[in-house]
Motif scaffolding. Structure first.
Motif, PDB file in Angstrom:
ATOM      1  N   PHE A 297       0.835  -1.194   0.000  1.00  0.00           N
ATOM      2  CA  PHE A 297       0.000   0.000   0.000  1.00  0.00           C
ATOM      3  C   PHE A 297       0.875   1.251   0.000  1.00  0.00           C
ATOM      4  N   ASP A 298       0.449   2.258  -0.743  1.00  0.00           N
ATOM      5  CA  ASP A 298       1.081   3.567  -0.688  1.00  0.00           C
ATOM      6  C   ASP A 298       0.302   4.388   0.329  1.00  0.00           C
ATOM      7  N   PHE A 299       0.797   4.429   1.565  1.00  0.00           N
ATOM      8  CA  PHE A 299       0.073   5.086   2.654  1.00  0.00           C
ATOM      9  C   PHE A 299      -0.143   6.568   2.388  1.00  0.00           C
ATOM     10  N   ASN A 300       0.744   7.185   1.601  1.00  0.00           N
ATOM     11  CA  ASN A 300       0.630   8.616   1.346  1.00  0.00           C
ATOM     12  C   ASN A 300      -0.474   8.970   0.357  1.00  0.00           C
ATOM     13  N   ASN A 301      -0.926   7.988  -0.402  1.00  0.00           N
ATOM     14  CA  ASN A 301      -1.933   8.260  -1.426  1.00  0.00           C
ATOM     15  C   ASN A 301      -3.116   7.297  -1.392  1.00  0.00           C
ATOM     16  N   GLU A 302      -3.244   6.530  -0.310  1.00  0.00           N
ATOM     17  CA  GLU A 302      -4.274   5.499  -0.300  1.00  0.00           C
ATOM     18  C   GLU A 302      -5.689   6.060  -0.255  1.00  0.00           C
ATOM     19  N   LEU A 303      -5.845   7.348   0.079  1.00  0.00           N
ATOM     20  CA  LEU A 303      -7.176   7.964   0.109  1.00  0.00           C
ATOM     21  C   LEU A 303      -7.319   9.039  -0.970  1.00  0.00           C
ATOM     22  N   SER A 304      -6.486   8.979  -1.992  1.00  0.00           N
ATOM     23  CA  SER A 304      -6.427  10.054  -2.981  1.00  0.00           C
ATOM     24  C   SER A 304      -7.715  10.244  -3.769  1.00  0.00           C
ATOM     25  N   ASP A 305      -8.557   9.234  -3.825  1.00  0.00           N
ATOM     26  CA  ASP A 305      -9.812   9.362  -4.566  1.00  0.00           C
ATOM     27  C   ASP A 305     -11.012   9.546  -3.642  1.00  0.00           C
ATOM     28  N   LYS A 306     -10.769   9.853  -2.373  1.00  0.00           N
ATOM     29  CA  LYS A 306     -11.848   9.921  -1.390  1.00  0.00           C
ATOM     30  C   LYS A 306     -12.148  11.361  -0.959  1.00  0.00           C
ATOM     31  N   ILE A 307     -13.420  11.601  -0.643  1.00  0.00           N
ATOM     32  CA  ILE A 307     -13.861  12.876  -0.086  1.00  0.00           C
ATOM     33  C   ILE A 307     -14.321  12.608   1.341  1.00  0.00           C
ATOM     34  N   ALA A 308     -13.759  13.346   2.294  1.00  0.00           N
ATOM     35  CA  ALA A 308     -14.022  13.085   3.711  1.00  0.00           C
ATOM     36  C   ALA A 308     -14.494  14.336   4.427  1.00  0.00           C
ATOM     37  N   LEU A 309     -15.374  14.134   5.397  1.00  0.00           N
ATOM     38  CA  LEU A 309     -15.804  15.199   6.302  1.00  0.00           C
ATOM     39  C   LEU A 309     -15.374  14.845   7.714  1.00  0.00           C
ATOM     40  N   VAL A 310     -14.719  15.788   8.387  1.00  0.00           N
ATOM     41  CA  VAL A 310     -14.364  15.616   9.792  1.00  0.00           C
ATOM     42  C   VAL A 310     -15.041  16.724  10.581  1.00  0.00           C
ATOM     43  N   THR A 311     -16.060  16.376  11.367  1.00  0.00           N
ATOM     44  CA  THR A 311     -16.691  17.392  12.211  1.00  0.00           C
ATOM     45  C   THR A 311     -15.771  17.675  13.400  1.00  0.00           C
ATOM     46  N   GLY A 312     -15.846  18.898  13.918  1.00  0.00           N
ATOM     47  CA  GLY A 312     -14.915  19.265  14.986  1.00  0.00           C
ATOM     48  C   GLY A 312     -13.482  19.268  14.506  1.00  0.00           C
ATOM     49  N   GLY A 313     -13.286  19.508  13.198  1.00  0.00           N
ATOM     50  CA  GLY A 313     -11.963  19.368  12.604  1.00  0.00           C
ATOM     51  C   GLY A 313     -11.079  20.590  12.687  1.00  0.00           C
ATOM     52  N   THR A 314     -11.480  21.596  13.458  1.00  0.00           N
ATOM     53  CA  THR A 314     -10.665  22.810  13.551  1.00  0.00           C
ATOM     54  C   THR A 314      -9.709  22.811  14.735  1.00  0.00           C
ATOM     55  N   LYS A 315      -9.863  21.855  15.646  1.00  0.00           N
ATOM     56  CA  LYS A 315      -8.976  21.829  16.814  1.00  0.00           C
ATOM     57  C   LYS A 315      -8.916  20.431  17.415  1.00  0.00           C
ATOM     58  N   GLY A 316      -7.954  20.228  18.271  1.00  0.00           N
ATOM     59  CA  GLY A 316      -7.842  18.983  19.027  1.00  0.00           C
ATOM     60  C   GLY A 316      -7.736  17.736  18.166  1.00  0.00           C
ATOM     61  N   THR A 317      -8.422  16.695  18.604  1.00  0.00           N
ATOM     62  CA  THR A 317      -8.367  15.407  17.925  1.00  0.00           C
ATOM     63  C   THR A 317      -8.961  15.492  16.526  1.00  0.00           C
ATOM     64  N   GLY A 318     -10.039  16.250  16.361  1.00  0.00           N
ATOM     65  CA  GLY A 318     -10.641  16.397  15.046  1.00  0.00           C
ATOM     66  C   GLY A 318      -9.669  16.997  14.047  1.00  0.00           C
ATOM     67  N   LYS A 319      -8.920  17.997  14.475  1.00  0.00           N
ATOM     68  CA  LYS A 319      -7.931  18.629  13.607  1.00  0.00           C
ATOM     69  C   LYS A 319      -6.845  17.631  13.212  1.00  0.00           C
ATOM     70  N   ALA A 320      -6.379  16.855  14.176  1.00  0.00           N
ATOM     71  CA  ALA A 320      -5.343  15.862  13.888  1.00  0.00           C
ATOM     72  C   ALA A 320      -5.844  14.820  12.897  1.00  0.00           C
ATOM     73  N   ILE A 321      -7.103  14.411  13.030  1.00  0.00           N
ATOM     74  CA  ILE A 321      -7.683  13.445  12.102  1.00  0.00           C
ATOM     75  C   ILE A 321      -7.776  14.044  10.703  1.00  0.00           C
ATOM     76  N   ALA A 322      -8.262  15.280  10.614  1.00  0.00           N
ATOM     77  CA  ALA A 322      -8.390  15.929   9.313  1.00  0.00           C
ATOM     78  C   ALA A 322      -7.032  16.021   8.617  1.00  0.00           C
TER      79      ALA A 322
END
Length: 264
Positions: free
Chosen positions: A5-30
């Motif tokens: 697997f190419d970990f750097n590009n394995e989600l290259s065709d995906k669209i994701a939403l991360v709620t709470g993505g501006t800080k803390g754990t949500g930001k790290a996930i985003a």
């Protein structure tokens, strides 16, 4: 030869939403999903000011039904679909003092944010996932769903317990139709907010930040690994769960707590 697997590009065709993505754990996930190549949307009531230029921000108050409706419409209109939904928004603003000081508003506000917001977003995005028979939904819960702290976060604990139960039920319904649903329940995470709280505790008790941190770990019954998690610890695991490497995983709650919960 085994395909790597190419970990750097394995989600290259995906669209994701991360709620709470501006800080803390949500930001790290985003940021973790973005590094894996995904197009990542984050949301909050207010613009964070500074953010990774690769992330897409949409203003929405997810504690209200109309905020969820607005977000769903804007994403599907602008991006056409959603492949990955990370319900990371959560938190508690209720006062300390146990059950007697909590009123209906405290309970309602907490449940709106921690339980009903994920339910509404799932309902909004699932139809197009089911139509394509493809998608991943991650609910970020908490070990308080199993190990509630009654002094100030009882509504939060109850809402997260409900989220865990709901997530399992939803997975049974939609996994046979191509959509994976999983729950991640972290223990104590040393976010910037947690760090500030340690500073306040240390100042008020005239101790060091290290001693304040230890006092919180003691209140949790101890953390066998000896320290709180970092947001990146949770983000790395979520990055795995939404990837093709985890394609057989669904319906499971994963506890990431450094061993805090003392039972099996």
């Amino acid at each position: 030869m085994t395909k790597l697997f190419d970990f750097n590009n394995e989600l290259s065709d995906k669209i994701a939403l991360v709620t709470g993505g501006t800080k803390g754990t949500g930001k790290a996930i985003a940021e973790r999903l973005s590094k894996a190549g995904a197009t990542v949307i984050i949301t909050a009531r207010h613009h964070p000011g500074s953010m990774d230029e690769k992330l897409h921000f949409i203003t929405a108050d997810l504690s209200r039904p109309e905020g969820n409706e607005k977000l769903v419409k804007e994403i599907l209109s602008s991006f056409g679909r959603l492949d990955i939904l990370i319900n990371a928004l959560g938190g508690s603003e209720t006062p300390g003092g146990g059950f007697a000081v909590l009123n209906d508003k405290d309970w309602e506000n907490t449940i709106q944010t921690n339980l009903l917001a994920p339910v509404r977003l799932d309902r909004g995005f699932l139809p197009q996932m089911l139509e394509r028979r493809d998608g991943v939904i991650i609910h970020i819960a908490s070990i308080q769903g199993r190990l509630p702290l009654f002094d100030s976060t009882l509504p939060y604990a109850a809402a997260k317990a409900g989220l865990i139960n709901y997530s399992k039920g939803l997975s049974k319904e939609v996994s046979p139709k191509g959509v994976r649903v999983l729950t991640v329940s972290p223990g104590w995470i040393m976010t910037s907010s947690a760090t500030k709280m340690m500073e306040r505790i240390a100042e008020s008790s005239e101790t060091t930040i290290e001693e304040a941190t230890q006092s919180v770990m003691d209140a949790l019954g101890g953390i066998p690994i000896g320290k709180p998690a970092q947001p990146e610890d949770i983000a790395e695991f979520v990055g795995f769960l939404v990837s093709p490497r985890a394609k057989y995983l669904t319906g499971t709650e994963y506890v990431i707590d450094g061993g805090t919960i003392p039972t099996i």
